[in-house]
Design a protein around this motif. Structure first.
Motif, PDB file in Angstrom:
ATOM      1  N   ASP A  93       8.941  -2.257 -21.856  1.00 52.07           N
ATOM      2  CA  ASP A  93       9.327  -2.010 -23.237  1.00 52.07           C
ATOM      3  C   ASP A  93       9.179  -0.520 -23.576  1.00 52.07           C
ATOM      4  N   ASP A  94      10.286   0.169 -23.666  1.00 49.34           N
ATOM      5  CA  ASP A  94      10.327   1.552 -24.145  1.00 49.34           C
ATOM      6  C   ASP A  94       9.327   2.454 -23.402  1.00 49.34           C
ATOM      7  N   LEU A  95       9.445   2.479 -22.117  1.00 51.40           N
ATOM      8  CA  LEU A  95       8.502   3.235 -21.278  1.00 51.40           C
ATOM      9  C   LEU A  95       9.029   4.655 -21.041  1.00 51.40           C
ATOM     10  N   SER A  96       8.163   5.632 -21.267  1.00 48.97           N
ATOM     11  CA  SER A  96       8.526   7.040 -20.984  1.00 48.97           C
ATOM     12  C   SER A  96       7.347   7.738 -20.316  1.00 48.97           C
ATOM     13  N   PHE A  97       7.638   8.535 -19.320  1.00 52.36           N
ATOM     14  CA  PHE A  97       6.629   9.404 -18.707  1.00 52.36           C
ATOM     15  C   PHE A  97       7.345  10.306 -17.707  1.00 52.36           C
ATOM     16  N   SER A  98       6.622  11.274 -17.185  1.00 54.89           N
ATOM     17  CA  SER A  98       7.218  12.121 -16.147  1.00 54.89           C
ATOM     18  C   SER A  98       6.151  12.487 -15.124  1.00 54.89           C
ATOM     19  N   VAL A  99       6.611  12.786 -13.925  1.00 57.41           N
ATOM     20  CA  VAL A  99       5.706  13.191 -12.838  1.00 57.41           C
ATOM     21  C   VAL A  99       6.223  14.505 -12.265  1.00 57.41           C
ATOM     22  N   ALA A 100       5.326  15.476 -12.155  1.00 54.73           N
ATOM     23  CA  ALA A 100       5.733  16.792 -11.638  1.00 54.73           C
ATOM     24  C   ALA A 100       5.562  16.842 -10.126  1.00 54.73           C
ATOM     25  N   GLU A 101       6.258  17.762  -9.478  1.00 56.30           N
ATOM     26  CA  GLU A 101       6.108  17.938  -8.030  1.00 56.30           C
ATOM     27  C   GLU A 101       4.670  18.357  -7.721  1.00 56.30           C
ATOM     28  N   GLY A 102       4.115  17.816  -6.685  1.00 56.62           N
ATOM     29  CA  GLY A 102       2.744  18.144  -6.294  1.00 56.62           C
ATOM     30  C   GLY A 102       1.700  17.373  -7.078  1.00 56.62           C
ATOM     31  N   GLU A 103       2.147  16.528  -7.982  1.00 55.15           N
ATOM     32  CA  GLU A 103       1.205  15.770  -8.810  1.00 55.15           C
ATOM     33  C   GLU A 103       1.034  14.355  -8.251  1.00 55.15           C
ATOM     34  N   THR A 104      -0.178  13.836  -8.373  1.00 58.64           N
ATOM     35  CA  THR A 104      -0.423  12.440  -7.991  1.00 58.64           C
ATOM     36  C   THR A 104      -0.639  11.644  -9.272  1.00 58.64           C
ATOM     37  N   PHE A 105       0.209  10.677  -9.456  1.00 66.26           N
ATOM     38  CA  PHE A 105       0.279   9.967 -10.731  1.00 66.26           C
ATOM     39  C   PHE A 105      -0.043   8.492 -10.521  1.00 66.26           C
ATOM     40  N   GLY A 106      -1.032   8.006 -11.217  1.00 63.44           N
ATOM     41  CA  GLY A 106      -1.420   6.596 -11.092  1.00 63.44           C
ATOM     42  C   GLY A 106      -0.717   5.745 -12.136  1.00 63.44           C
ATOM     43  N   PHE A 107      -0.176   4.635 -11.680  1.00 67.42           N
ATOM     44  CA  PHE A 107       0.584   3.747 -12.553  1.00 67.42           C
ATOM     45  C   PHE A 107      -0.231   2.448 -12.600  1.00 67.42           C
ATOM     46  N   LEU A 108      -1.088   2.327 -13.625  1.00 68.57           N
ATOM     47  CA  LEU A 108      -2.084   1.264 -13.620  1.00 68.57           C
ATOM     48  C   LEU A 108      -1.695   0.127 -14.560  1.00 68.57           C
ATOM     49  N   GLY A 109      -2.079  -1.051 -14.179  1.00 68.87           N
ATOM     50  CA  GLY A 109      -1.818  -2.209 -15.036  1.00 68.87           C
ATOM     51  C   GLY A 109      -2.243  -3.471 -14.321  1.00 68.87           C
TER      52      GLY A 109
END
Lengths: 313, 434
Positions: free
Chosen positions: A20-36
């Motif tokens: 539902d209406d999800l927005s985010f961004s991930v930059a190069e070299g970044e480690t991004f956790g997608f938790l749920g």
């Protein structure tokens, strides 16, 4: 540069709203956790980012281009449900996936051999997967995700089902990919890995984003209980919401008891210490345990009303 | 209707992997080599069994000794391998009533002999033909030829005696008895007309297609289920589209079928070259229909489009299932419904019966290749082109519709009815369980 940009995407299956209406961004070299938790919408979101299924609304851009199968040449993906062709050799498997991801036969072979050597499987390169142990097969699965030197690495519950050796191997590979400039996005419900690896994280609850930020930002909103060692009942203090005697194996002096104290909303441990000093409340010890991501996740995912703690989003 | 855009590099990579995978399976090579061997093995076994059944022994009790040589000569003419011997002297002295008991043990097969000879005992009465009661004991159901021959010899003996008693010389009596017309029978060589001979090879192609379709269903289901049950689909679909996967699998199947067709047709030609001279058939006459321009173009077309039409159905069914067993269970009724009418129609076409029904069935695309292959040389040009076009159009339509089913099924993770899910996808309903 932004490696992945997700803007207001939604997805329903019949009457069920999965994302539902999800927005985010991930930059190069970044480690991004997608938790749920289970059923939060993580896998559906990843499938939309990979163009396996289209979103009903919103836009996804991968490395500056709209989400499309052509981006697979730049993406490494490890699905939650993992398998291999049992009657193919490890090397042929890596060459096959490498070629599907746009590598030439020669490049796929040399890259496959290099990965197998790095994972300690160079002696097994020409053996059928059917003869591999579960741990060896897991290494090959991880290698298939890395075969094309991805600029965006997407991992769906990557640590589930892995033995401890392969968990450590995967952590190393995530850190290596990140160091080499790749953006890494992984979904998980195991908080220890996210705590160790993530630069930033997002918490998804029933398809909606509940938090996005750094680990310290996630922890900032969590007030852990203060542990006091005192003779009197601390409930009477102005900053204390509730208190109960904590179980302790080291309570040698029955006169001094360990108390676990929850603070009133808006009050901090420093406020409590100041109150104790001002009112001459005798203390033998004053401890503030560091909250974990697990505490933060429970606090965020478990909050269902607007009256809960505020988190940056 | 949206026509999917395919990355042919992906399609060919999938096709190449699947084809190599099929070539590595034992069942493929068993199918390729074992099937052509079966008729040869069956023929050899049959002739061996037939040879065993020809061991027959006849004992003739002829107290006067007139008829035994004539019986032996006549029986050897109709059955050269038969063993005809006179009875031991002791037997000839027994009374008729005692013969029943004596022959019971002779006729009963010995237990230790697994292939006992078939026995006859013929008792010609003393003073034949004054006494005309000829007795025959048989250990089995008697052969018609043997009984007829015995009857002829005994009748001739009776007529000879009657004519001699009527005053004719024995030579005159024998001459009259030997009178018979000269029969001149004209029939086509081996009972097969030229038109029938010309149908053999094209009809064999239709049967080859039918067997190949049934056999290849197993590999297709295996290939499809392997990815689903092996949890490979999501990793694959992150790289390629479902359409590319489907197309690759279809090409791999057609490649495997080309190998199969080549092997079976080659084996058929070899068998024909070896067997035709022994059967008195002309190899050239049988193979000639395959070398016509119509057949050289039409046969590969109908073999490939027919295979593709049925392979697409297999792929869609395989995509619905988690295990090979489940897929086989779903495929069985489909194969039955599609192939049973083909078998019946082919038989009707070969026999030349129900021509209207066969002509109508040729316009049903799923049966077109099976019925057109044997009739390529005899049908009108417009009919072949129209039916070929219809079949091609059917394949394209089927590919588009079944691609939707395939896409729908690939990421489905519900546990509901597979047939229900298949029908829902065919009707274009959205998947609610992804």
């Amino acid at each position: 540069m932004t490696a992945l940009s997700v803007s207001h995407i939604s997805k329903s299956f019949g009457s069920k709203l999965a994302v539902d209406d999800l927005s985010f961004s991930v930059a190069e070299g970044e480690t991004f956790g997608f938790l749920g938790g289970n059923g939060a919408g993580k896998t559906t979101s990843l499938r939309m980012m990979l163009d396996i299924i289209p979103p009903d609304r919103g836009e996804i851009r991968v490395l500056g281009r709209p989400a499309a199968r052509e981006n697979a040449t730049q993406i490494g993906f490890l699905p939650e449900e993992r398998g291999l062709y049992r009657n193919m050799t490890a090397l042929d498997t890596l060459i096959y996936f490498g070629r599907l991801k746009g590598l030439s036969g020669t490049d796929a072979r040399s890259r496959g051999l290099a990965l197998l050597e790095r994972f300690g499987l160079s002696g097994e390169a020409r053996k059928n997967i059917a003869s591999f142990s579960k741990g060896m097969a897991q290494k090959v699965q991880i290698a298939t995700a890395l075969i094309n030197r991805p600029r965006l690495l997407m991992l769906d519950e990557p640590f589930s089902g892995l033995d401890p050796i392969n968990q450590a191997l995967l952590e190393d590979e995530i850190l290596r990919a990140s160091r080499e400039g790749a953006a890494v996005l992984f979904s998980t419900h195991i908080m220890q890995h996210a705590e160790r690896l993530c630069d930033r994280l997002l918490i998804l609850v029933k398809g909606r984003k509940r938090f996005e930020g750094t680990l310290s930002e996630a922890l900032a909103g969590v007030s852990g209980n203060v542990t006091l060692s005192c003779r009197a009942d601390p409930t009477a203090l102005a900053d204390v919401a509730e208190a109960h005697i904590a179980v302790s194996e080291h309570a040698s002096d029955p006169e001094w008891k360990p108390w676990s104290v929850a603070l009133k909303p808006g009050r901090t441990a420093a406020d409590l210490l100041e109150t104790c000093t001002r009112e001459g409340f005798a203390l033998r010890s004053f401890e503030l345990p560091r909250p974990t991501l697990h505490d933060a996740f429970i606090a965020i995912a478990g909050t269902t009303s607007a009256s809960g703690p505020e988190y940056p989003a | 209707m949206k026509i999917p855009r395919l990355n042919w590099r992906h399609v060919l990579l999938v096709a190449s992997r699947d084809f190599r995978q099929t070539l590595r399976t034992r069942s493929f090579w068993l199918t390729v080599f074992l099937m052509p061997m079966l008729p040869v093995v069956g023929g050899l076994a049959g002739s061996r069994l037939a040879g065993d059944s020809e061991r027959e022994k006849i004992v003739v009790i002829d107290p006067d000794g007139h008829m035994e040589p004539r019986l032996a000569a006549a029986l050897h003419r109709v059955a050269p391998d038969i063993d005809v011997t006179p009875a031991p002297e002791a037997l000839t002295k027994l009374q008729t009533e005692a013969l029943d008991d004596a022959f019971r043990s002779y006729i009963a097969p010995p237990r230790e002999d697994p292939h006992p000879p078939k026995g006859y005992v013929i008792a010609v009465p003393r003073n034949f033909p004054n006494d005309v009661h000829v007795r025959i004991w048989v250990s089995h159901n008697p052969g018609h030829t043997i009984i007829t021959t015995i009857n002829d010899v005994m009748s001739t003996g009776m007529r000879d005696a009657a004519m001699t008693q009527a005053g004719l010389s024995p030579a005159e009596a024998a001459r009259i008895n030997a009178l018979e017309p000269t029969l001149s029978t004209r029939m086509p060589k081996h009972g097969l007309s030229d038109a029938t001979l010309a149908k053999i090879a094209p009809t064999a192609l239709a049967y080859i297609l039918m067997l190949a379709v049934i056999m290849s269903a197993q590999w297709l289901l295996q290939a499809m289920v392997e990815e689903r049950s092996g949890k490979l689909l999501e990793a694959l679909l992150a790289c390629i589209t479902p359409d590319e996967l489907l197309c690759g699998k279809l090409i791999a199947t057609l490649e495997a079928l080309v190998v199969l067709f080549a092997a079976w047709i080659g084996a058929g030609l070899l068998a024909a070259a070896i067997l035709c001279p022994h059967l008195g058939l002309s190899f050239t006459q049988i193979v000639a229909p395959l070398t016509s321009l119509r057949m050289l173009i039409g046969a590969p077309f109908f073999l490939l489009t027919g295979s593709a039409a049925l392979a697409l159905i297999c792929l869609a069914i395989g995509a619905q299932c988690e295990t090979l067993r489940e897929a086989q269970g779903m495929m069985m009724p489909v194969i039955f419904v599609l192939m049973l009418p083909v078998q019946m129609l082919l038989q009707m076409q070969v026999a030349g019966t129900a021509t209207q029904a066969v002509a109508f069935a040729r316009w049903v695309p799923i049966w077109t290749p099976f019925l057109d292959l044997p009739a390529l040389s005899t049908q009108a040009d417009w009919s072949i082109f129209a039916q070929g076009g219809l079949l091609l159009g059917f394949c394209i339509l089927e590919a588009v519709v079944l691609t939707r089913v395939f896409r729908h099924a690939l990421l489905r993770n519900d546990t509901g009815s597979k047939w229900g899910s298949l029908v829902a996808a065919l009707l274009g309903q959205k998947d609610r369980a992804l």
